[in-house]
Design an enzyme around this catalytic site. Structure first.
Site, short mmCIF file in Angstrom:
data_model
loop_
_atom_site.label_atom_id
_atom_site.label_comp_id
_atom_site.label_asym_id
_atom_site.label_seq_id
_atom_site.Cartn_x
_atom_site.Cartn_y
_atom_site.Cartn_z
N GLU A 74 32.35 19.80 -50.76
CA GLU A 74 33.33 19.08 -50.47
C GLU A 74 33.80 18.09 -51.86
OE1 GLU A 74 34.27 19.14 -47.46
OE2 GLU A 74 32.64 19.87 -46.32
N ALA A 111 26.54 26.04 -52.85
CA ALA A 111 25.16 26.30 -52.31
C ALA A 111 24.90 27.73 -52.84
CB ALA A 111 25.27 26.37 -50.84
N TYR A 234 37.39 40.14 -35.12
CA TYR A 234 36.23 39.60 -35.50
C TYR A 234 35.06 40.69 -35.59
CZ TYR A 234 33.14 36.03 -36.66
OH TYR A 234 32.20 35.14 -37.35
N THR A 275 36.47 24.51 -35.36
CA THR A 275 35.97 24.05 -36.80
C THR A 275 37.30 24.54 -37.86
OG1 THR A 275 34.84 25.96 -37.12
CG2 THR A 275 33.68 24.55 -36.14
P1 NAI Z 1 32.78 24.79 -41.11
O1 NAI Z 1 33.89 25.28 -42.04
O2 NAI Z 1 33.02 24.00 -40.14
O3 NAI Z 1 31.65 24.51 -42.39
C1 NAI Z 1 31.18 25.11 -43.09
C2 NAI Z 1 30.39 24.52 -43.97
O4 NAI Z 1 30.12 25.43 -45.33
C3 NAI Z 1 30.89 23.16 -44.56
O5 NAI Z 1 29.69 22.09 -44.64
C4 NAI Z 1 30.96 23.22 -46.12
O6 NAI Z 1 31.19 22.47 -47.08
C5 NAI Z 1 30.13 24.36 -46.46
N1 NAI Z 1 30.23 24.94 -47.45
C6 NAI Z 1 31.31 26.14 -47.64
N2 NAI Z 1 31.27 26.80 -48.87
C7 NAI Z 1 30.08 26.07 -49.48
C8 NAI Z 1 29.75 26.41 -50.77
N3 NAI Z 1 30.07 27.16 -51.76
N4 NAI Z 1 28.47 25.46 -51.06
C9 NAI Z 1 27.97 24.55 -50.16
N5 NAI Z 1 28.40 24.41 -48.94
C10 NAI Z 1 29.58 25.04 -48.41
O7 NAI Z 1 32.35 26.22 -40.37
P2 NAI Z 1 31.67 26.44 -39.09
O8 NAI Z 1 32.73 26.92 -37.99
O9 NAI Z 1 30.59 25.33 -38.71
O10 NAI Z 1 30.94 27.82 -39.48
C11 NAI Z 1 29.37 27.70 -39.73
C12 NAI Z 1 28.82 29.02 -39.68
O11 NAI Z 1 28.65 28.99 -38.17
C13 NAI Z 1 29.35 30.33 -40.02
O12 NAI Z 1 28.48 31.29 -40.49
C14 NAI Z 1 30.22 30.80 -38.92
O13 NAI Z 1 30.45 32.05 -38.91
C15 NAI Z 1 29.01 30.31 -37.81
N6 NAI Z 1 29.92 30.40 -36.30
C16 NAI Z 1 30.86 29.70 -36.12
C17 NAI Z 1 31.69 29.71 -34.98
C18 NAI Z 1 32.69 28.93 -34.70
O14 NAI Z 1 33.29 29.19 -33.61
N7 NAI Z 1 33.13 27.98 -35.42
C19 NAI Z 1 31.22 30.47 -33.89
C20 NAI Z 1 29.94 31.04 -34.07
C21 NAI Z 1 29.41 31.10 -35.40
#
Ligand code: NAI
Length: 397
Positions: A74, A111, A234, A275
């Site tokens: 972030e 990360a 997807y 998200t």
């Molecule tokens: P998000 O975009 O809200 O959160 C992503 C997180 O990853 C954030 O904390 C961000 O800072 C971190 N991040 C990204 N690149 C980074 C890096 N290089 N180093 C450190 N941190 C990093 O995404 P969301 O939607 O919460 O996704 C999280 C997981 O949940 C993903 O694997 C997604 O595929 C999965 N998922 C999401 C769904 C949805 O509807 N949003 C449904 C089912 C699974």
């Protein structure tokens, strides 16, 4: 600074810190209303500043009284830039979570890098000794190549044939037709490299090597399965391939953890929510709006916090685990009910572009997307100057 919403290609380019504080404290208040449960003591969340990682952090810090370490990517405020919503989530989570009396630590950086893994392991060794839960919740658009350091980018594309669909242009409040093109073999491989399970495995291997994993340690990552309406874009596309890789890595990690620690590696198929990552995916805004509408009408709608709280309380640490034939935890079972899927598909097919915006589900979608970036909270005065100088002094702890 007066801060008004700024959105480009369905991504917020700014955030309102005071609104994000409100959003964060709402989730904490929600978590406090749920009964506590016996869960992990020391949790490492990779990707815990927003979306599913953040709600997992809050659910466990408050529901299970756990210590939490979060790794996220972030950026803070600088000049005219307000800082990202995730940056403020970290700051305000720290402020609020002091009341738990536990340790909550933030690492901000990449990360994927080995230096981050080294720093986190050293911190665990020094303070907590061990972690007993690792949540891998990254959603990233790119990852530096391990050997060359060059940025490898993920793509959201179909495989084989192109697909037509619709999405919502959030900034313009317009429905747009879209066509998603098939990926090349290289694009498929690159997406697997970025969004698959190899970095999750690297984390577990490294923490194992550094002897900071507790007996009975668990690790979990989040996949998405979805239904027919999202299939081409997807699950049948590049992201689906990456998720297959993530799921297959879970088997390998599970073997290691069960042999060495009596532990386990889990995959949870989580429901579609609003998200930063999901709104960016073509078709998802329309699907999520219609899905929310149907789930609200059927009284099975869950907030993101409720969803993760139920995952940990009932299915990771409780005795109500629902798994499928691939051993994935199906916390998404309410979304996947055939009746809910049918009604959502029908709604997507039949609703006119104009009518879509008057659905309760679409209003909910917009509301959540704005609120998680700090906007459209009733009790914030958006005409008022935000004292960014004072806020800039706040740093992640
Ligand atoms: P998000 O975009 O809200 O959160 C992503 C997180 O990853 C954030 O904390 C961000 O800072 C971190 N991040 C990204 N690149 C980074 C890096 N290089 N180093 C450190 N941190 C990093 O995404 P969301 O939607 O919460 O996704 C999280 C997981 O949940 C993903 O694997 C997604 O595929 C999965 N998922 C999401 C769904 C949805 O509807 N949003 C449904 C089912 C699974």
């Amino acid at each position: 600074m007066i801060i008004k919403p700024s959105i480009r290609s369905n991504v917020f380019t700014n955030a309102h810190p005071l609104g994000v504080e409100k959003f964060l404290s709402n989730q904490v208040e929600e978590a406090k209303k749920h009964p506590s449960f016996k869960g992990p003591k020391n949790v490492l969340i990779i990707g815990g500043s927003s979306g599913y990682g953040l709600s997992s952090r809050i659910a466990l810090a408050y529901g299970a009284n756990a210590n939490t370490i979060n790794v996220s990517f972030e950026s803070g405020p600088k000049g005219k830039r307000t800082g990202t919503a995730g940056w403020w989530n970290n700051i305000f989570f720290q402020n609020l979570a002091k009341e738990t009396g536990n340790i909550h630590k933030d690492f901000v950086g990449d990360a994927f890098s080995s230096s981050m893994k080294t720093d986190v392991a050293a911190y665990i060794k020094k303070t907590l000794g061990h972690v007993d839960l690792i949540i891998y919740s990254l959603a990233a658009g790119g990852r530096p190549d391990r050997e060359t350091g060059e940025l490898v980018r993920s793509s959201i594309k179909t495989i084989g044939e192109s697909a037509k669909g619709k999405t919502i242009d959030v900034a313009k409040r317009q429905v747009k037709d879209l066509s998603v093109e098939p990926a090349t073999q290289q694009e498929i491989e690159d997406t697997i490299y970025v969004m698959g399970g190899s970095d999750w495995q690297d984390w577990v291997d490294y923490l194992d090597k550094e002897s900071v994993l507790a007996q009975n340690v668990k690790t979990i990552s989040y996949t998405y399965v979805g239904g027919e309406t999202t299939e081409k874009i997807y699950r049948g596309g590049t992201l689906g391939r990456a998720k297959e890789d993530l799921e297959s890595k879970a088997f390998e990690i599970n073997k290691k953890l069960s042999e060495r620690y009596n532990g386990e590696a889990l995959i949870s198929s989580s429901k579609a929510v609003v998200t930063k990552a999901s709104v960016f995916i073509p078709q998802m805004p329309v699907y999520v709006s219609c899905l929310f509408d149907v789930m609200i009408k059927n009284n099975v709608h869950e907030t993101i916090l409720e969803h993760k709280y139920r995952l940990f309380k009932d299915m990771v640490y409780g005795d109500k685990r629902i798994v499928d034939d691939k051993n994935r935890i199906r916390i998404d079972h309410r979304e996947m009910e055939p009746d809910i899927q049918d009604k959502t598909a029908q709604l997507m097919q039949n609703v006119s572009d104009e009518k879509l915006f008057s659905l309760k589900g679409t209003k909910q979608f917009f509301n959540e997307f704005y609120q998680m970036n700090g906007f459209e909270h009733e009790d914030i005065d958006y005409e008022k100057d935000v004292d960014m100088d004072a806020l800039t002094k706040l740093k992640p702890e």
